[in-house]
Design an enzyme around this catalytic site. Structure first.
Site, mmCIF file in Angstrom:
data_model
loop_
_atom_site.group_PDB
_atom_site.id
_atom_site.type_symbol
_atom_site.label_atom_id
_atom_site.label_comp_id
_atom_site.label_asym_id
_atom_site.label_seq_id
_atom_site.Cartn_x
_atom_site.Cartn_y
_atom_site.Cartn_z
ATOM 1 N N GLY A 96 25.392 37.468 33.318
ATOM 2 C CA GLY A 96 26.383 37.695 32.504
ATOM 3 C C GLY A 96 26.972 36.517 31.834
ATOM 4 O O GLY A 96 27.031 35.261 32.484
ATOM 5 N N GLY A 99 29.980 36.299 29.932
ATOM 6 C CA GLY A 99 31.361 36.209 29.628
ATOM 7 C C GLY A 99 31.813 34.987 30.077
ATOM 8 O O GLY A 99 31.413 34.171 30.281
ATOM 9 N N LYS A 111 22.767 40.972 29.325
ATOM 10 C CA LYS A 111 22.572 42.101 28.582
ATOM 11 C C LYS A 111 23.223 42.108 27.070
ATOM 12 O O LYS A 111 22.451 42.822 26.295
ATOM 13 C CB LYS A 111 22.857 43.345 29.236
ATOM 14 C CG LYS A 111 24.300 43.908 29.199
ATOM 15 C CD LYS A 111 24.353 45.096 30.092
ATOM 16 C CE LYS A 111 25.981 45.454 30.081
ATOM 17 N NZ LYS A 111 26.213 46.552 31.097
ATOM 18 N N GLU A 147 43.666 39.224 24.492
ATOM 19 C CA GLU A 147 44.496 38.996 23.396
ATOM 20 C C GLU A 147 45.565 37.778 24.005
ATOM 21 O O GLU A 147 45.893 36.997 23.251
ATOM 22 C CB GLU A 147 45.193 40.131 22.930
ATOM 23 C CG GLU A 147 44.147 41.091 22.422
ATOM 24 C CD GLU A 147 44.619 42.368 22.176
ATOM 25 O OE1 GLU A 147 46.019 42.668 22.368
ATOM 26 O OE2 GLU A 147 43.960 43.443 21.785
ATOM 27 N N GLN A 160 44.152 48.223 37.499
ATOM 28 C CA GLN A 160 45.275 48.022 36.828
ATOM 29 C C GLN A 160 45.235 48.914 35.587
ATOM 30 O O GLN A 160 44.175 48.987 34.788
ATOM 31 C CB GLN A 160 45.282 46.688 36.297
ATOM 32 C CG GLN A 160 46.732 46.356 35.569
ATOM 33 C CD GLN A 160 46.872 44.887 35.363
ATOM 34 O OE1 GLN A 160 45.962 44.144 34.513
ATOM 35 N NE2 GLN A 160 47.603 44.231 36.226
ATOM 36 N N ARG A 182 52.767 45.072 35.232
ATOM 37 C CA ARG A 182 52.045 46.171 34.604
ATOM 38 C C ARG A 182 52.235 47.479 35.149
ATOM 39 O O ARG A 182 52.443 48.546 34.776
ATOM 40 C CB ARG A 182 50.650 45.825 34.166
ATOM 41 C CG ARG A 182 50.431 44.792 33.273
ATOM 42 C CD ARG A 182 49.151 44.331 32.853
ATOM 43 N NE ARG A 182 49.287 43.471 32.037
ATOM 44 C CZ ARG A 182 48.071 42.565 31.600
ATOM 45 N NH1 ARG A 182 47.032 42.826 32.139
ATOM 46 N NH2 ARG A 182 48.572 41.756 30.846
ATOM 47 N N HIS A 238 42.545 49.284 32.984
ATOM 48 C CA HIS A 238 42.284 47.873 32.115
ATOM 49 C C HIS A 238 41.488 46.719 32.841
ATOM 50 O O HIS A 238 40.788 45.943 32.254
ATOM 51 C CB HIS A 238 43.705 47.429 31.752
ATOM 52 C CG HIS A 238 44.006 46.154 31.145
ATOM 53 N ND1 HIS A 238 43.155 45.911 29.984
ATOM 54 C CD2 HIS A 238 44.618 45.029 31.402
ATOM 55 C CE1 HIS A 238 43.535 44.660 29.558
ATOM 56 N NE2 HIS A 238 44.375 44.008 30.609
ATOM 57 N N TYR A 239 41.843 46.681 34.183
ATOM 58 C CA TYR A 239 41.494 45.716 34.877
ATOM 59 C C TYR A 239 41.162 46.038 36.489
ATOM 60 O O TYR A 239 42.096 46.894 37.078
ATOM 61 C CB TYR A 239 42.376 44.548 35.053
ATOM 62 C CG TYR A 239 41.913 43.286 35.678
ATOM 63 C CD1 TYR A 239 40.864 42.251 35.014
ATOM 64 C CD2 TYR A 239 42.277 42.937 36.946
ATOM 65 C CE1 TYR A 239 40.459 41.303 35.396
ATOM 66 C CE2 TYR A 239 41.643 41.917 37.416
ATOM 67 C CZ TYR A 239 41.018 41.012 36.914
ATOM 68 O OH TYR A 239 40.389 39.710 37.418
ATOM 69 N N ASN A 290 46.369 36.148 33.910
ATOM 70 C CA ASN A 290 45.812 35.565 35.090
ATOM 71 C C ASN A 290 44.472 35.657 35.293
ATOM 72 O O ASN A 290 43.711 35.123 36.218
ATOM 73 C CB ASN A 290 46.662 35.932 36.369
ATOM 74 C CG ASN A 290 47.744 34.936 36.827
ATOM 75 O OD1 ASN A 290 47.920 33.862 36.414
ATOM 76 N ND2 ASN A 290 48.131 35.149 38.157
HETATM 77 C C1 LIG Z 1 41.483 44.325 25.930
HETATM 78 C C2 LIG Z 1 41.697 43.384 27.105
HETATM 79 C C3 LIG Z 1 42.672 42.263 26.849
HETATM 80 C C4 LIG Z 1 42.720 41.205 28.189
HETATM 81 N N1 LIG Z 1 43.633 40.377 27.951
HETATM 82 C C5 LIG Z 1 43.900 39.428 28.911
HETATM 83 C C6 LIG Z 1 44.632 38.374 28.985
HETATM 84 O O1 LIG Z 1 45.370 38.257 27.745
HETATM 85 N N2 LIG Z 1 44.748 37.500 29.563
HETATM 86 C C7 LIG Z 1 43.972 37.716 30.880
HETATM 87 O O2 LIG Z 1 44.114 36.690 31.587
HETATM 88 N N3 LIG Z 1 43.227 38.414 30.848
HETATM 89 C C8 LIG Z 1 42.933 39.326 29.895
HETATM 90 N N4 LIG Z 1 42.210 40.461 30.258
HETATM 91 C C9 LIG Z 1 40.983 40.458 31.498
HETATM 92 C C10 LIG Z 1 40.106 39.558 31.058
HETATM 93 O O3 LIG Z 1 39.872 39.351 29.793
HETATM 94 C C11 LIG Z 1 38.604 40.026 31.816
HETATM 95 O O4 LIG Z 1 39.145 40.290 33.105
HETATM 96 C C12 LIG Z 1 37.556 38.838 31.617
HETATM 97 O O5 LIG Z 1 37.490 38.628 30.479
HETATM 98 C C13 LIG Z 1 36.337 39.322 32.445
HETATM 99 O O6 LIG Z 1 35.375 38.300 31.969
HETATM 100 P P1 LIG Z 1 34.129 38.236 32.744
HETATM 101 O O7 LIG Z 1 33.477 37.130 32.209
HETATM 102 O O8 LIG Z 1 34.214 38.577 34.114
HETATM 103 O O9 LIG Z 1 33.060 39.396 31.998
HETATM 104 P P2 LIG Z 1 32.950 39.806 30.669
HETATM 105 O O10 LIG Z 1 33.425 38.999 29.711
HETATM 106 O O11 LIG Z 1 32.989 41.120 30.464
HETATM 107 O O12 LIG Z 1 31.334 39.597 30.638
HETATM 108 C C14 LIG Z 1 30.412 40.271 31.405
HETATM 109 C C15 LIG Z 1 28.997 39.493 31.007
HETATM 110 O O13 LIG Z 1 27.961 40.441 31.810
HETATM 111 C C16 LIG Z 1 26.984 40.692 31.018
HETATM 112 N N5 LIG Z 1 26.311 41.866 31.701
HETATM 113 C C17 LIG Z 1 26.993 42.914 32.517
HETATM 114 N N6 LIG Z 1 26.054 43.755 33.105
HETATM 115 C C18 LIG Z 1 24.863 42.789 33.075
HETATM 116 C C19 LIG Z 1 23.665 43.325 33.547
HETATM 117 N N7 LIG Z 1 23.233 44.562 34.097
HETATM 118 N N8 LIG Z 1 22.677 42.632 33.061
HETATM 119 C C20 LIG Z 1 22.799 41.613 32.413
HETATM 120 N N9 LIG Z 1 24.041 40.992 31.963
HETATM 121 C C21 LIG Z 1 25.009 41.575 32.365
HETATM 122 C C22 LIG Z 1 27.454 40.980 29.663
HETATM 123 O O14 LIG Z 1 26.432 40.893 28.762
HETATM 124 C C23 LIG Z 1 28.590 39.983 29.557
HETATM 125 O O15 LIG Z 1 27.896 38.880 28.905
HETATM 126 C C24 LIG Z 1 42.053 41.614 29.152
HETATM 127 C C25 LIG Z 1 40.936 42.311 29.632
HETATM 128 C C26 LIG Z 1 40.907 43.490 28.377
HETATM 129 C C27 LIG Z 1 39.704 44.415 28.299
#
Ligand SMILES: Cc1cc2nc3c(=O)[nH]c(=O)nc-3n(C[C@H](O)[C@H](O)[C@H](O)COP(=O)(O)OP(=O)(O)OC[C@H]3O[C@@H](n4cnc5c(N)ncnc54)[C@H](O)[C@@H]3O)c2cc1C
Ligand code: HEM
Ligand code: SF4
Ligand code: F3S
Ligand code: FES
Lengths: 121, 607, 129, 296
Positions: free
Chosen positions: B10, B12, B34, B46, B233, B281, B346-347, B385
């Site tokens: 992943g 992100g 992926k 955002e 959430q 929230r 959302h979360y 957070n």
């Molecule tokens: C619309 C929205 C607004 C938000 N706003 C805020 C905010 O203002 N402030 C805040 O603190 N939080 C916010 N959040 C929450 C926060 O953005 C997310 O919790 C956070 O971005 C998640 O990041 P992550 O790195 O865990 O996952 P992601 O960014 O979702 O990344 C997941 C990664 O895993 C990879 N992946 C998934 N499955 C596989 C697999 N099987 N094989 C290989 N790769 C895989 C994907 O390709 C991707 O690269 C928001 C969330 C959303 C949806």
């Protein structure tokens, strides 16, 4: 990753010249057209008339500069257009060479013609 | 077979931060993802990133707010580590060039956010996540970290010891989406799961189509317990037609919620007399649904969020992005009219159980980001957070996996941690339909790391082959059914019969999943295959959420139960854990840690 | 990736109906530029008769001017030159960073002004054939 | 003795049971497969029904290609009729067609909200994000094709590798000359300067601009508008020093850099994030000329 294209040929010079010649050409081309189609109708052009104009040094110099800038501007424009279509390597060099030769030929011939039009020689 | 020291699954925010940290420790890191990294859903965030940067602010206050927001279900060591490290992480981001919004004197701006006692949310316009994601991806490019993009991780390669805590994770098996190649990836030092949230378990969500909860499901099936999955959430302000999020920033800047009678219901109906729209929230989401259920909703579906009074200049300056979203996805001009909003998934607060170093109970397996549950957010996450969590815990997991020098974790993980058995209604069937092929590795004889990965590769090849060759139903229908029942029954308001119904529906969906097949025969970019496999993960995750929700008989944070309208600190100051147990899941609990450097006394959560 | 499919440039120019003003301006400017260079070369070639004496020069020029095709071509040349100049000015402004938001309008303006000038000059050009 | 016999009988019985069981499970599997097929038919029928019932349907013509599948190895267009609802986007229509008619229909998508940049497509002759384009705004039948000038991998999926390479070629990462020393000390940046780079930081790497640029189509090495914009984002950020800025200008000034741009404006027209690309490219040209003049 992050491969570098290292070419220190700063392409900006020709770009700038293309614009500068364009600015010059705006005036001269308009003047040229106006003079030879509206003031003097093209159909009434005679060698004598041409000679009279060309024998003025200022006019002669302007026309010669017109020739050189237009050649540069036009040929460089054509070259750019071809390069933009993805010419590279030898083909690019060949095109460059041909165009340079053509411009030199044009300027040489143009200069000969211009001189022939004057009564200076 | 590919081989690296640390594998990050992943890309992100959490994955990128982990990879950078591991790289800085000198490890050979590779990311397997992926989606191309910049396509990750972190880009959709955002609102902002919380960090106590102001001199009058302090990490203690941040920790206190987080704990209160969590409704006292966060673990104190996790909360404190988070609040302390978040500040350095945000400054680090700034040093990496993140284009934060600025004050006149050139310092990073901070704005108020729901549930915070101090304006400590740093932001970059209304597209903070986008900038965070891109800034970190840039650092990954700078460091030349290997990225296997558009490689789908099918499963983990974990040794099959009977006791989960003896198991070791040696790598992953992934599918090259472009070519259909299946390959093993060996990790010498650790695998970090950072696969993001599980929004696709519901049908009205702010999450991306790719957020299918793969990481939860993979860790779960490898034996790592899922913690507190019932805490989902629901964001109070999503656009009704698409689920696109309208940032909390709108309310932070002064946006107001109105019901059909144009009452400012947060105050007028007494949902949150002090904080109003800025209450946490869960409070706002319930308030909105209560309004709608009482017939005061607009078109019986949503309420209005109005920001017109903020003035065009301020809106354009700080919330411009919101205008575009409302326009493009709902056809509403936010400068001119109020925007329709309703709660949407959302979360996921819960997740893969791990400690402050991101480590799970399986050796060599880490989790970070939304996928993980260090237990920071407890029963409810505060806005702003999650992004700092990605940074803090992403970095820690990366560093630890790469062998960095770190303090021993205080949080205990694994089934042997101080625990208490839970029980579920006998009539409810959960887990694998056919347990025979649900243990971790097929070949019990496999001992060395290489053959464990190889045997897992074989297993996955077979699985893919079967899906491609057999005939059967389209996974999309199974997925739809799960999403529908989850939205109908495991939403903001939860009733016992509903939860049971959901579990029954999921069971049925599981049985039908036995007969799914992929109709696209191609090896090239076969998204039909990928989505089919994702649906299996959705099933596991949906079930864990519903089980947790049924088990927890109290009302805490985001989890509301019709028959249990009070927070029950006497019986429920504990985490719900669900262990796959090779296909016959086991439910148990472990106590919450409310004491670390500071002690947190559960108080009533009022806003 | 086993194989990919290159749809080539044909596909692209097959969509000329969807082209936006900026793209049209580019195409026209290119076309007019090429015509002008072509003309420059021919022009010098024709004028080269000057090296062969004044009679040859005068006769050639007047002979050419008597032909209707040449007159019509001259109108064409005028339109090409005027457009190239006007759009050239537009491009110079673009290079200086002025009026980028209105680049489509300035392109339309170049077209309209070109048309006006050309129409107005037709009598002068075609008189006395 | 008797126990012995009993035991044997029991074993036989068990074996028979087991046999019956596998038999049964085979049978079960066949039956359920049949059921599954029936169900699939039913779903499809249901979808058709929905289409018939829906007052409005829209027609999409989708480009199909798959090098491995017979009948698809020569590109073709497939038509789908999709029930229309208010607010439906091109992406929604594609997803409906995939989930209800042909699960092999392939396209990239993820966020559904114009931030991930996965679904830049060629819709009715223009590069657009599927998720950000309302069906109602388009003239039907809507033609949906992969981005031009990129190799098609399958259906609507194009090979983005080249685009990524160009993005990576401009050193797309922040390189300050020095960082503040103090603890928790950030670099200062004026709000005006942030405003200046703001638009350029919005790029989502969708590739629409590159695909629309005719120059990029002709000259494969041209950096392209997105990469140049990326360079702009850093070159104009006051937190990076003057020396670095010179370096950056050198990168964008190389042979296949800014000078290639012929101000076609197509990139600016199609950018879903409204980034004034042409303006940024032009500004960099001027900056480059200025810095060259300085050196003379
Ligand atoms: C619309 C929205 C607004 C938000 N706003 C805020 C905010 O203002 N402030 C805040 O603190 N939080 C916010 N959040 C929450 C926060 O953005 C997310 O919790 C956070 O971005 C998640 O990041 P992550 O790195 O865990 O996952 P992601 O960014 O979702 O990344 C997941 C990664 O895993 C990879 N992946 C998934 N499955 C596989 C697999 N099987 N094989 C290989 N790769 C895989 C994907 O390709 C991707 O690269 C928001 C969330 C959303 C949806
Ligand atoms: C009179 C005023 C003129 C102006 C203002 C002008 C302006 C310009 C400009 C600005 C360009 C550059 C376009 C670009 O690189 O994006 C250009 C290109 C060109 N000009 Fe001119 N020009 C003029 C006269 C001429 C003349 C007299 C000729 C012929 C000799 C000519 C031939 C060309 C050619 C061939 C190109 C290249 C076109 C292409 O891109 O293929 N121009 N002109
Ligand atoms: S500049 Fe615009 S069109 Fe180009 S990749 Fe970025 S967002 Fe897409
Ligand atoms: S379309 Fe191409 S030519 Fe320049 S203005 Fe945009 S890069
Ligand atoms: S789906 Fe992410 S940009 Fe369209």
């Amino acid at each position: 990753m992050a491969q570098h294209y290292s070419s220190f040929e700063r392409g900006g010079v020709k770009w700038l010249f293309q614009r500068l010649t364009a600015v010059f050409l705006i005036g001269v081309l308009a003047f040229h057209f106006f003079l030879l189609h509206f003031v003097n109708h093209a159909a009434e052009i005679t060698f004598a008339g041409t000679q009279a104009r060309m024998s003025q040094v200022g006019y002669f110099a302007t026309m010669w500069l017109f020739l050189v800038t237009a050649t540069f501007h036009g040929v460089n424009g054509v070259y750019n257009a071809l390069i933009n279509q993805g010419l590279t390597g030898t083909r690019k060099k060949a095109v460059g060479a041909v165009l340079t030769l053509a411009s030199i030929a044009l300027i040489v011939q143009g200069t000969r013609v211009a001189l022939a039009m004057t009564n200076l020689l | 077979m590919h081989e690296h020291d640390v594998l990050v699954v992943g890309a992100g925010g959490a994955g990128l931060r982990a990879a950078i940290a591991a790289h800085e420790e000198g490890a050979d890191v590779a990311m397997v993802t992926k989606l191309h990294p910049v396509r990750s859903h972190t880009g959709a965030a955002e609102g902002g990133i919380n960090a106590a940067l102001h001199p009058e602010d302090s990490w203690e206050l941040h920790a206190y707010d987080t704990m209160k927001g969590s409704d006292y279900l966060g673990d104190a060591p996790a909360v404190e580590t988070f609040a302390q490290d978040a500040r350095d992480e945000v400054i680090q981001l700034e040093h990496w060039g993140m284009p934060f919004s600025r004050e006149e004197d050139g310092t990073v701006s901070q704005r108020p956010f729901g549930g915070l006692s101090h304006p400590r949310t740093t932001y970059a316009g209304a597209e903070t996540g986008h900038h965070l994601l891109h800034t970190m991806y840039e650092q990954v490019v700078k460091r030349g970290i290997t990225v296997y993009e558009e490689w789908y991780v099918l499963d983990l390669a974990v040794s099959d010891h009977d006791d989960v805590e003896d198991r070791e994770c040696h790598g992953v098996v992934a599918y090259d989406i472009a070519s259909g190649e299946i390959e093993g990836f060996r990790a010498n030092d650790g695998v970090i799961l950072a696969t993001g949230g599980p929004g696709q378990v519901f049908d009205h969500t702010t999450n991306a189509v790719a957020n299918t909860g793969d990481g939860y499901a993979m860790a779960y099936r490898a034996g790592v317990p899922l913690e507190d999955m019932e805490f989902v959430q629901f964001h109070p302000t999503t656009l009704p037609s698409t689920g696109v999020l309208i940032s909390e920033g709108v309310r932070g800047e002064g946006g107001i919620l109105y019901n059909e009678d144009e009452e400012r219901f947060m105050f007028e109906h007494g949902y949150a007399n002090n904080e109003g729209e800025l209450a946490s929230r869960d409070v706002v989401s319930r308030a909105e649904l209560t309004e709608v259920n009482a017939g005061r909703g607009i078109e019986d579906e949503y309420v209005h969020l109005d920001m017109r009074h903020l003035g065009e200049e301020r809106i354009l300056d700080r919330l411009e992005n919101i205008l575009h979203l409302a326009e493009d996805f709902e056809g509403v001009d936010g400068l001119d009219e109020p925007m329709p909003v309703k709660p949407g998934q959302h979360y996921q607060m819960g997740g893969v159980e791990c400690d402050e170093n991101g480590h799970t109970c399986v050796d060599g397996l880490y989790a970070a980001g939304e996928t993980a549950c260090v237990s920071l957010h407890g029963a409810n996450r505060l806005g702003g957070n999650a992004l700092p969590e990605l940074l803090v815990y992403g970095a820690r997991a990366g560093k630890h996996a790469a062998g960095g020098d770190m303090k021993e974790a205080e949080i205990q993980t694994g089934p042997s941690a101080e625990s208490e058995a839970g029980d579920l209604d006998e009539s409810i069937q959960i887990g694998a339909v056919d347990t025979s092929d649900e243990s971790v590795a097929a070949d019990g004889a496999a001992v060395d790391a290489k053959s464990i990965v190889e045997s897992e590769v074989e297993r996955q090849r077979e699985r893919v082959e079967t899906l491609l060759e057999s005939e059967g139903i389209n996974h999309a229908h199974v997925r739809d059914d799960v999403q529908e029942t989850m939205t109908a029954n495991v939403n903001v308001f939860r009733r016992e019969e509903g939860l049971k119904q959901a579990l029954e529906d999921i069971r049925e969906a599981r049985e039908r999943y036995q007969h799914v097949a992929v109709s696209d025969p191609s090896r090239t970019y076969n998204t039909d295959l990928i989505h089919t496999i994702e649906t299996r993960n959705i099933l596991d995750v949906a079930e864990s959420i519903a089980v947790g929700a049924l088990a927890r008989e109290e009302f805490r944070g985001a989890h509301w139960r019709e028959q249990y309208q009070y927070r029950d600190d006497e019986n429920w100051l504990k985490h719900t854990l669900l262990a796959w147990n090779d296909g016959t899941p086991r439910l148990y609990y472990k106590p919450v840690l409310l004491e670390a450097e500071k002690e947190y006394e559960p108080k009533e959560r009022s806003y | 990736m086993s194989e990919t499919y290159d749809r080539g440039a044909v596909e692209d120019f097959g969509r000329w109906r969807e082209f936006k003003p900026g793209m049209w301006a580019w195409i026209f400017h290119k076309f007019t530029g090429w015509v002008l260079v072509g003309y420059l070369f021919t022009h010098i070639a024709v004028l080269s008769t000057a090296t062969g004496g004044d009679v040859l020069y005068t006769n050639t020029l007047q002979g050419l001017e008597e032909l209707l095709v040449v007159r019509v071509l001259e109108v064409g040349l005028l339109s090409v030159a005027v457009f190239h100049i006007l759009n050239g000015v537009r491009l110079l402004f673009v290079d200086l960073g002025f009026g980028l938001e209105n680049q489509d309008k300035s392109f339309y303006a170049s077209l309209v002004v070109t048309a006006a000038i050309v129409v107005a000059s037709v009598p002068t050009f075609l008189s006395g054939v | 003795m008797s126990t012995q016999i009993e035991q044997e009988q029991a074993e036989e019985q068990a074996e028979a049971d087991a046999a019956a069981e596998t038999e049964e499970s085979h049978q079960e599997r066949r039956l359920s497969e049949k059921k599954a097929r029936a169900e699939a038919r039913e779903r499809e029928e249901q979808a058709r029904e929905e289409v018939r019932e829906a007052e409005d349907t829209v027609e999409i013509k989708v480009f199909r290609y798959d090098p491995e599948v017979e009948g698809k190895d020569e590109p073709r267009f497939d038509d789908f009729h999709v029930p229309f609802f208010k607010g439906m986007t091109v992406l929604d229509a594609l997803m409906y067609a995939r989930d209800h008619y042909d699960s092999s229909l392939t396209f990239r998508h993820s966020c559904r909200q114009a931030v991930c940049g996965s679904d830049a497509l060629f819709v009715n002759g223009q590069q657009r994000l599927g998720c950000k384009t309302q069906m109602a705004d388009l003239e039907g039948p809507v033609r949906i094709e992969p981005l031009p000038h990129q190799d098609v991998v399958k259906d609507l999926v194009v090979d983005m590798e080249h685009f990524y390479e160009q993005m990576h070629a401009v050193e797309p990462y922040f390189q300050p000359d020095e960082l503040p020393e103090g603890e928790l000390e950030e670099q200062r940046q004026s709000p005006e300067n942030r405003e200046k780079v703001k638009m350029s930081t919005r790029c989502i790497w969708c590739g629409a601009c590159m695909s629309s640029c005719n120059i990029a189509a002709g000259d494969n090495e041209y950096l392209g508008p997105a990469a140049i914009n990326k360079a702009y984002r850093f070159a104009m950020d006051e937190r990076e020093g003057e020396i670095k800025k010179e370096d950056r200008l050198e990168i964008i000034e190389q042979e296949h850099g800014v000078w290639r741009c012929q101000t076609q404006f197509s990139c600016t027209e199609v950018c879903p994030k409204d980034i004034p690309l042409t303006e940024h490219i032009q500004e960099l040209k001027r900056e480059a000329v200025k810095s060259n003049l300085k050196f003379w």
